[in-house]
Design an enzyme around this catalytic site. Structure first.
Site, PDB file in Angstrom:
ATOM      1  N   SER A   1       0.871  -1.193   0.000  1.00 44.29           N
ATOM      2  CA  SER A   1       0.000   0.000   0.000  1.00 44.29           C
ATOM      3  C   SER A   1       0.893   1.223   0.000  1.00 44.29           C
ATOM      4  CB  SER A   1      -0.857  -0.011   1.267  1.00 44.29           C
ATOM      5  OG  SER A   1      -1.391   1.279   1.507  1.00 44.29           O
TER       6      SER A   1
ATOM      7  N   TYR B   1      -1.213  -1.386  10.200  1.00 45.47           N
ATOM      8  CA  TYR B   1      -1.218  -1.362   8.732  1.00 45.47           C
ATOM      9  C   TYR B   1       0.100  -0.787   8.220  1.00 45.47           C
ATOM     10  CZ  TYR B   1      -3.460  -1.126   4.124  1.00 45.47           C
ATOM     11  OH  TYR B   1      -3.800  -1.333   2.799  1.00 45.47           O
TER      12      TYR B   1
END
Ligand code: NAD
Length: 300
Positions: free
Chosen positions: A179, A192
């Site tokens: 990401s 994350y």
């Protein structure tokens, strides 16, 4: 064919391994007739039941590969299968139930793939979660669960993919779906941020380990992709709206405005980057990170 374990091989299994001409066996087992950049390739895509994993599986099938749809949620993976077959009735697909955090479950999924398709050329690691908490409120079980799925899960899938690819002696491609948060930290996203950065760095190490087998390993870093994603659920959109003092329906345009191109990123955009990286066109690209975010983050 059974992967790993301490049980010795039966005579039938030993004969199979000794006489295994992988190309001939693969032709019999996977007979996908769709033309495209990935024609005659065999792929495993995790998280294929939803969001980006689903878009990637659809894209890879359209590019001509036989695709195993790996997901813990088989109902969702069956929906992906039905969606692909609606568009491409001749697609070669397999729903492979798989909890990426469980080594036995991962091996079972690859055993199913080997039984049906007879080989493996492409792994796309996409099954991931993103529990959003400020670090002072972060429950430690959410942290641990994210490490398990986003890091251990990627590792186990790649470990058994690499074993098959090495045995085949035909090279291969592994893509870790990271990401932009793996490059530039996002707020209230500790697990994350940590795991997405870790996925990129694991890919670099694997590229070094597997290069002499012709196996390429790269990462793709999407920007925000709202289409079909359970991460961008209505509750999470409300949290974002509150954070920025805007209405929930203003959240997507707000994020789109942050990109240089002013474009909403679609699942197909991410699939296209992965198809390129997994194809012969990227035959000298390994250990790299491709950012697909309409220009939001500049790689440093
Ligand atoms: N959507 C985005 O904006 C975005 C942006 C950048 C990166 N990503 C990455 O894309 C990936 C998918 O995100 P998404 O938004 O499509 O999420 P999603 O929640 O829509 O889909 C995730 C899928 O993973 C599956 N899954 C979860 N735990 C699993 C497990 N233990 N074993 C097997 N399957 C499991 C779920 O069942 C689900 O089908 C993640 O790795 C995420 O980091 C998403």
């Amino acid at each position: 064919m059974s992967m790993g374990g301490i049980k010795s091989l039966t005579k039938r299994e030993t004969d199979f391994v000794n006489n295994w001409e992988s190309e001939a066996f693969r032709q019999k087992a996977s007979g996908c007739s769709i033309e495209g950049l990935l024609k005659d390739k065999i792929a495993m895509v995790t998280g294929a039941g939803s969001g980006l994993g689903r878009s990637i599986a659809i894209g890879i099938a359209k590019a001509g590969a036989a695709v195993a749809l790996g997901d813990i949620d088989t109902t969702a993976a069956e929906q992906t299968k039905a969606e692909i077959l609606k568009q491409l009735p001749s697609a070669e697909l397999l729903v492979a139930q798989c909890n990426v955090t469980n080594e036995q479950s991962v091996q079972n999924a690859y055993n199913l793939l080997m039984d049906k398709f007879g080989g493996l050329d492409i792994l796309v690691n996409a099954a991931g979660i993103a529990p959003a908490f400020s670090m002072v409120d972060l429950p430690v079980d959410k942290w641990r669960m994210t490490l398990e799925i986003n890091l251990t899960g990627y590792l186990l899938m790649a470990k058994y993919a690499a074993k098959i690819m090495i045995a085949q002696k035909m090279g291969g491609s592994i893509v870790n779906l990271s990401s932009k948060s793996g490059l530039e930290a996002s707020k209230n996203n500790t697990p994350y941020n940590a795991t997405k950065a870790g996925e990129i760095h694991m890919a670099r190490g694997w590229a070094m380990e597997l290069g002499n087998h012709g196996i390429r390993v790269n990462s793709v870093c999407p920007g925000n992709v709202f289409e079909g994603s359970k991460i961008w659920n209505p509750e999470y959109i409300k949290v974002c709206a509150k954070k920025y003092g805007i209405k929930p329906e203003e959240v997507i345009p707000y994020y789109v405005k942050k990109t240089i191109l002013g474009l909403e990123i679609k699942g197909q955009d991410i699939a296209d980057a992965i198809i390129f990286l997994s194809s012969e066109k990227a035959r000298v690209i390994t250990g790299q990170t491709l950012v697909v975010d309409a220009g939001q983050v500049m790689v440093r």
